[in-house]
Design a protein around this motif. Structure first.
Motif, mmCIF file in Angstrom:
data_model
loop_
_atom_site.group_PDB
_atom_site.id
_atom_site.type_symbol
_atom_site.label_atom_id
_atom_site.label_comp_id
_atom_site.label_asym_id
_atom_site.label_seq_id
_atom_site.Cartn_x
_atom_site.Cartn_y
_atom_site.Cartn_z
ATOM 1 N N GLY A 344 0.846 -1.192 0.000
ATOM 2 C CA GLY A 344 0.000 0.000 0.000
ATOM 3 C C GLY A 344 0.882 1.242 0.000
ATOM 4 N N THR A 345 0.237 2.375 -0.127
ATOM 5 C CA THR A 345 0.950 3.649 -0.217
ATOM 6 C C THR A 345 1.278 4.143 1.179
ATOM 7 N N ALA A 346 2.421 4.828 1.286
ATOM 8 C CA ALA A 346 2.776 5.418 2.579
ATOM 9 C C ALA A 346 1.583 6.219 3.094
ATOM 10 N N GLY A 347 1.281 6.041 4.356
ATOM 11 C CA GLY A 347 0.138 6.766 4.914
ATOM 12 C C GLY A 347 -1.062 5.884 5.126
ATOM 13 N N GLN A 348 -1.165 4.798 4.325
ATOM 14 C CA GLN A 348 -2.332 3.923 4.526
ATOM 15 C C GLN A 348 -1.909 2.450 4.688
ATOM 16 N N ARG A 349 -0.607 2.249 4.984
ATOM 17 C CA ARG A 349 -0.124 0.867 5.005
ATOM 18 C C ARG A 349 -0.766 0.031 6.096
ATOM 19 N N GLY A 350 -0.961 0.645 7.257
ATOM 20 C CA GLY A 350 -1.526 -0.109 8.370
ATOM 21 C C GLY A 350 -2.867 -0.710 8.000
ATOM 22 N N ARG A 351 -3.588 -0.026 7.136
ATOM 23 C CA ARG A 351 -4.915 -0.506 6.757
ATOM 24 C C ARG A 351 -4.841 -1.371 5.501
ATOM 25 N N ALA A 352 -4.016 -0.942 4.536
ATOM 26 C CA ALA A 352 -4.122 -1.519 3.197
ATOM 27 C C ALA A 352 -3.185 -2.693 2.925
ATOM 28 N N ALA A 353 -2.114 -2.840 3.695
ATOM 29 C CA ALA A 353 -1.140 -3.889 3.374
ATOM 30 C C ALA A 353 -1.809 -5.255 3.400
ATOM 31 N N ASN A 354 -1.444 -6.094 2.438
ATOM 32 C CA ASN A 354 -2.038 -7.431 2.378
ATOM 33 C C ASN A 354 -1.186 -8.350 1.541
ATOM 34 N N LEU A 355 -1.603 -9.604 1.523
ATOM 35 C CA LEU A 355 -0.926 -10.612 0.729
ATOM 36 C C LEU A 355 -1.817 -10.951 -0.456
ATOM 37 N N GLU A 356 -1.243 -10.878 -1.655
ATOM 38 C CA GLU A 356 -2.009 -11.236 -2.849
ATOM 39 C C GLU A 356 -1.554 -12.606 -3.338
ATOM 40 N N VAL A 357 -2.534 -13.503 -3.491
ATOM 41 C CA VAL A 357 -2.258 -14.854 -3.997
ATOM 42 C C VAL A 357 -2.675 -14.854 -5.459
ATOM 43 N N LYS A 358 -1.698 -15.076 -6.353
ATOM 44 C CA LYS A 358 -1.989 -14.860 -7.771
ATOM 45 C C LYS A 358 -2.424 -16.099 -8.562
#
Ligand code: GLU
Ligand code: MG
Length: 467
Positions: A344-358
């Motif tokens: 995620g973008t700096a500033g919203q990482r705590g909320r947006a970070a995740n693992l993408e399974v492709k």
């Protein structure tokens, strides 16, 4: 009613009264019938419907459906396991009224996902939605963990008038091109309007890479809701497409060659309101738990592929350098690794970070796919699995020695290989339980037999309009 409760004969407390009130509200809104939707082991969404006036009876006693559907193939042939596939017996479908949605692009209809129980009120061991709910429940109870999940939806839009054995893109123009967005402007606007009217929180919509291909993504939700939502989004896309005289394919590939339709999973584990993927001091903000969760998913990717890429056509999509993530590797924002760590973008990482399974496509039953991905991640947490070094770039460039040194393997290149990996994966099999695990292997083997001797073009054609 809590969404984590199993249905019971006679209706959960308060449920029938609620259905009575809901039915009268629905009738007032011109809704004549309610679609009861579930996804079978092969990944096909199958439905029954009831008139709105029968919703309360359905809330009390469910709606009958044969258990034989658990072992349907995509071509409607039926295979058997020790316990499934028999013409005997009956199951009851119970709609989740929390998820009941008036269908904007199907006037007169509402929709709800279902759980399936036996006539005696026991959970049906083949019910994939119950499986996912139980797994999420267990993670919460045993580890205090919650999850957010999202499933990307890619599809190809074809001319409705083209014969069934061909695919003619409904719009031309370059990948991600404005020409395509303009070419299907009314269609796209109707789709966004239908999603908004149904409370589907669309994050973005764009023309994708392959001919006639588009993508829509929605905001993350708890896993069961995310799986339900992916089924509803597809119902909506089908309905809007039909109103525009267009055909839609969610198949892993629409044509044998080239980029396919993915159904990438996004998953984040949360503890005490904190996102483990974005609030830690390990790589890219992961906590130790998030690293182990990621390592667990990575370790189980080969077996997981039998669940997330369940069709013979899935292996026409799962090719290197087509963004399908066909290697057991992870990287930050790396689109050729099986796992993409999204910061995620700096500033919203705590909320947006995740693992993408492709290596996931939309032939996958979303309940089974999310449940098995979570089971793999939990196994990583439980065993404090160590996440290897990340990769950058396309792993296809590694020679055999470098791939070995990095622990990077090509994922199964065929459904046959994937089933062999799945058979060896005790963690996934145990999470599913014997009935669902056997259904997975039996249905996959049935699909393999169904396309025996067909070339790639014919395999693509066999599944093009099935999902
Ligand atoms: N269509 C690609 C797939 O098969 C994914 C493209 C993308 O990265 O969005 O998964
Ligand atoms: Mg995409």
């Amino acid at each position: 009613m809590t969404p984590l409760a199993d249905p019971v004969p006679g209706g959960r407390p308060g449920e029938v009264e609620r259905a009575v009130a809901l039915a009268s509200e629905l009738a007032g809104r011109g809704v004549h019938g309610v679609v009861f939707a579930y996804v079978d082991t092969a990944g096909v969404c199958r439905v029954k419907t009831v008139p709105t006036g029968k919703l309360a009876a359905a809330a009390a006693w469910g709606v009958g459906m044969s258990p034989v559907f658990d072992t349907f193939l995509a071509n409607d042939a039926i295979v058997t396991t020790d316990v499934l596939g028999s013409p005997d017996g009956d199951l009851r479908l119970y709609a989740d009224l929390d998820r009941l949605t008036v269908l904007s692009a199907q006037p007169g209809w509402a929709w709800a996902p279902v759980d399936r129980i036996t006539q005696d009120g026991a959970a049906h061991p083949g019910c994939s939605r119950t499986f996912l709910r139980r797994l999420v429940d267990r993670a919460e109870r045993e580890e205090g963990l919650g999850f957010l999940a999202g499933i990307e939806i890619e599809w190809a839009v074809g001319l409705g008038a083209a014969p069934d054995d061909t695919f003619v893109p409904a719009v031309s123009g370059p990948a991600y091109g404005a020409i395509r967005q303009v070419g299907l402007s009314d269609y796209a606007a109707d789709l966004l309007a239908a999603c908004a009217a149904q409370g589907l929180d669309v994050e973005q919509f764009h023309p994708e890479y392959a001919p006639g291909q588009f993508e829509l993504s929605v905001a993350p939700l708890d896993p069961v809701a995310a799986a339900d939502r992916s089924v509803l989004v597809r119902q909506t896309i089908r309905a809007v497409s039909a109103r525009h005289g267009l055909k839609v394919s969610f198949a892993p590939v629409v044509q044998a060659q080239g980029v396919g339709n993915g159904g990438h999973l996004h998953l984040s584990a949360w503890y005490g309101g904190e996102n483990l993927h974005g609030t830690g001091d390990r790589r890219y903000g992961m906590t130790a738990g998030a690293e182990s969760f990621t390592a667990g998913v990575l370790a189980h990717l080969p077996g997981l592929t039998a669940v997330t890429a369940p069709s013979p056509a899935s292996y026409l999509r799962l090719k290197p350098s087509q963004w399908a993530g066909v290697f057991t590797a992870w990287g930050r924002e790396t689109r050729e690794a099986g796992l993409r760590v999204v910061t995620g973008t700096a500033g919203q990482r705590g909320r947006a970070a995740n693992l993408e399974v492709k290596p996931v496509d939309l032939a996958a039953n979303p309940y089974l796919a999310l449940g098995c991905a979570i089971a793999a991640g939990l196994d990583g947490i439980g065993s404090a699995a160590v996440l290897p070094e990340e990769i950058t770039g396309d792993p296809v460039r590694f020679d055999a020695a470098e791939a070995r040194a990095r622990g990077v393997r090509r994922l199964p290149v065929s459904l046959t290989e994937a089933v062999a990996e799945f058979r060896e994966d005790e963690v996934l099999r145990a999470a599913l339980g014997p009935v669902l695990a056997d259904a997975v292997t039996a249905v996959r083997e049935g699909e393999i037999a169904a396309v025996d001797g067909l070339d790639d073009e014919r395999v693509a054609a066999a599944y093009r309009w099935k999902y």
